[in-house]
Design an enzyme around this catalytic site. Structure first.
Site, PDB file in Angstrom:
ATOM      1  N   HIS A   1      -1.395 -19.310  70.330  1.00  0.00           N
ATOM      2  CA  HIS A   1      -2.518 -19.599  69.439  1.00  0.00           C
ATOM      3  C   HIS A   1      -3.049 -21.018  69.593  1.00  0.00           C
ATOM      4  O   HIS A   1      -3.720 -21.530  68.696  1.00  0.00           O
ATOM      5  CB  HIS A   1      -2.098 -19.339  67.989  1.00  0.00           C
ATOM      6  CG  HIS A   1      -1.720 -17.919  67.746  1.00  0.00           C
ATOM      7  ND1 HIS A   1      -0.791 -17.531  66.792  1.00  0.00           N
ATOM      8  CD2 HIS A   1      -2.121 -16.774  68.350  1.00  0.00           C
ATOM      9  CE1 HIS A   1      -0.653 -16.218  66.829  1.00  0.00           C
ATOM     10  NE2 HIS A   1      -1.444 -15.742  67.758  1.00  0.00           N
TER      11      HIS A   1
ATOM     12  N   GLY B   1      11.775 -16.464  62.919  1.00  0.00           N
ATOM     13  CA  GLY B   1      10.861 -17.021  61.929  1.00  0.00           C
ATOM     14  C   GLY B   1       9.510 -16.350  61.847  1.00  0.00           C
ATOM     15  O   GLY B   1       8.515 -17.011  61.539  1.00  0.00           O
ATOM     16  N   THR B   2       9.463 -15.057  62.097  1.00  0.00           N
ATOM     17  CA  THR B   2       8.204 -14.337  61.939  1.00  0.00           C
ATOM     18  C   THR B   2       8.486 -12.946  61.410  1.00  0.00           C
ATOM     19  O   THR B   2       9.481 -12.316  61.784  1.00  0.00           O
ATOM     20  CB  THR B   2       7.427 -14.252  63.263  1.00  0.00           C
ATOM     21  OG1 THR B   2       6.284 -13.395  63.083  1.00  0.00           O
ATOM     22  CG2 THR B   2       8.280 -13.694  64.394  1.00  0.00           C
TER      23      THR B   2
ATOM     24  N   ASN C   1      13.816 -12.370  55.866  1.00  0.00           N
ATOM     25  CA  ASN C   1      13.417 -11.030  55.441  1.00  0.00           C
ATOM     26  C   ASN C   1      13.613  -9.999  56.548  1.00  0.00           C
ATOM     27  O   ASN C   1      12.973  -8.938  56.531  1.00  0.00           O
ATOM     28  CB  ASN C   1      11.954 -11.034  55.001  1.00  0.00           C
ATOM     29  CG  ASN C   1      11.700 -11.960  53.827  1.00  0.00           C
ATOM     30  OD1 ASN C   1      12.418 -11.916  52.837  1.00  0.00           O
ATOM     31  ND2 ASN C   1      10.708 -12.808  53.958  1.00  0.00           N
TER      32      ASN C   1
ATOM     33  N   TYR D   1      -8.032 -29.612  60.210  1.00  0.00           N
ATOM     34  CA  TYR D   1      -7.096 -29.683  61.331  1.00  0.00           C
ATOM     35  C   TYR D   1      -6.629 -31.118  61.599  1.00  0.00           C
ATOM     36  O   TYR D   1      -5.516 -31.312  62.095  1.00  0.00           O
ATOM     37  CB  TYR D   1      -7.710 -29.049  62.580  1.00  0.00           C
ATOM     38  CG  TYR D   1      -7.739 -27.540  62.459  1.00  0.00           C
ATOM     39  CD1 TYR D   1      -6.604 -26.776  62.716  1.00  0.00           C
ATOM     40  CD2 TYR D   1      -8.886 -26.881  62.024  1.00  0.00           C
ATOM     41  CE1 TYR D   1      -6.614 -25.401  62.566  1.00  0.00           C
ATOM     42  CE2 TYR D   1      -8.908 -25.508  61.869  1.00  0.00           C
ATOM     43  CZ  TYR D   1      -7.762 -24.768  62.142  1.00  0.00           C
ATOM     44  OH  TYR D   1      -7.768 -23.403  61.985  1.00  0.00           O
TER      45      TYR D   1
ATOM     46  N   ARG E   1      -3.727 -31.266  59.329  1.00  0.00           N
ATOM     47  CA  ARG E   1      -2.612 -30.485  59.895  1.00  0.00           C
ATOM     48  C   ARG E   1      -1.953 -31.247  61.044  1.00  0.00           C
ATOM     49  O   ARG E   1      -0.738 -31.236  61.196  1.00  0.00           O
ATOM     50  CB  ARG E   1      -3.108 -29.135  60.415  1.00  0.00           C
ATOM     51  CG  ARG E   1      -3.878 -28.271  59.443  1.00  0.00           C
ATOM     52  CD  ARG E   1      -3.008 -27.590  58.406  1.00  0.00           C
ATOM     53  NE  ARG E   1      -2.553 -28.467  57.329  1.00  0.00           N
ATOM     54  CZ  ARG E   1      -3.326 -28.924  56.351  1.00  0.00           C
ATOM     55  NH1 ARG E   1      -4.593 -28.599  56.304  1.00  0.00           N
ATOM     56  NH2 ARG E   1      -2.817 -29.684  55.417  1.00  0.00           N
TER      57      ARG E   1
ATOM     58  N   GLN F   1       3.982 -18.639  68.409  1.00  0.00           N
ATOM     59  CA  GLN F   1       2.738 -18.458  67.662  1.00  0.00           C
ATOM     60  C   GLN F   1       2.315 -19.759  66.989  1.00  0.00           C
ATOM     61  O   GLN F   1       1.219 -19.830  66.426  1.00  0.00           O
ATOM     62  CB  GLN F   1       2.936 -17.378  66.597  1.00  0.00           C
ATOM     63  CG  GLN F   1       3.293 -16.017  67.157  1.00  0.00           C
ATOM     64  CD  GLN F   1       3.617 -15.029  66.054  1.00  0.00           C
ATOM     65  OE1 GLN F   1       2.728 -14.440  65.455  1.00  0.00           O
ATOM     66  NE2 GLN F   1       4.903 -14.851  65.775  1.00  0.00           N
ATOM     67  N   ASN F   2       3.174 -20.768  67.042  1.00  0.00           N
ATOM     68  CA  ASN F   2       2.917 -22.024  66.353  1.00  0.00           C
ATOM     69  C   ASN F   2       2.041 -22.945  67.199  1.00  0.00           C
ATOM     70  O   ASN F   2       2.141 -22.973  68.424  1.00  0.00           O
ATOM     71  CB  ASN F   2       4.235 -22.718  66.017  1.00  0.00           C
ATOM     72  CG  ASN F   2       5.113 -21.857  65.130  1.00  0.00           C
ATOM     73  OD1 ASN F   2       4.610 -21.051  64.349  1.00  0.00           O
ATOM     74  ND2 ASN F   2       6.424 -22.002  65.263  1.00  0.00           N
TER      75      ASN F   2
END
Length: 229
Positions: A106, A172-173, A199, A55, A58, A88-89
């Protein structure tokens, strides 16, 4: 007059365009590590030094990254709407872009928390969290990140925000991470829903959702222009 409410759910795709890795590869590994080794309480108990290094690296990636056109376009929505971002980031790119209301599901990698009490959260002093860095109560500090097997404390607030949304935008998810993926089904019937992802057309989310098969940088500015006209 009260502004219409726009609620936005963002995932790894929007940050990837700023150069932040999405971590999880097609082989199920996070940067060469098994998920259970670097993203679980058990992994931290087994090998806390490796988890801290993971981390810390990161966090360095996040510091180098800059908000992209997708992040910046969302700020412009605040001129005409009450905007809430549910992300979620674990990076801080939405905040650095200028968004005022950001709810992290998160956790936040730029913060630490007590390993004995997740409610005790602190701004990291310096660049890294090291073994021996303790909270005021004497417990080891760990990344302020929700790991697999841990509860998502901000989920109730996220559902409340989504319930009240007039426009709900997913960016983006692929809606594979739960419980966040269920938020799209917490919208009221008259809510407009847009989903931006390369997608998007492969996702089974119902006919109410407008699917936009583009990246965040390409599609978010255009959608913002349409909504703010």
């Amino acid at each position: 007059m009260q502004k219409p409410k726009v609620v936005i759910l963002t995932g790894a795709g929007i940050s990837a365009e700023s150069g932040i890795p999405t971590f999880r590869g097609v082989d199920g590994l996070w940067e060469g590590h098994r998920i259970e080794d670097v993203a679980s309480p058990e992994g931290f108990l087994r090998d806390p030094e490796t988890v801290q290094r993971f981390y810390n690296t990161r966090r360095a990636d996040v510091r180098k990254a800059r908000p992209n056109a997708g992040h910046l376009a969302l700020v412009a929505l605040e001129r005409k709407f009450e905007v809430h971002i549910i992300t979620q980031n674990i990076d801080d790119l939405h905040e650095r872009a200028g968004s005022k209301n950001v709810l992290h599901l998160h956790g936040e990698i730029m913060k630490s928390q007590s390993s004995s009490d997740p409610q005790k959260v602190y701004v990291i002093k310096g660049d890294d969290i090291r073994m021996g860095d303790l909270c005021p109560a004497g417990a080891q500090l760990r990344p302020h990140v929700v790991w697999f097997g841990e509860s998502v404390p901000n989920m109730k607030e996220a559902i409340k925000l989504t319930n009240a949304a007039d426009v709900f935008i997913v960016i983006g998810t692929s809606l594979q991470v739960y419980p966040a993926a269920n938020l799209i089904y917490e919208t009221k019937k008259e809510c407009e829903i847009y989903l931006i992802d390369p997608n998007a057309s492969t996702l089974n989310v119902g006919k109410r959702v407008v699917l936009i098969n583009e990246t965040a940088c390409a599609a978010v500015p255009e959608l913002v222009k349409m909504l703010t006209k």
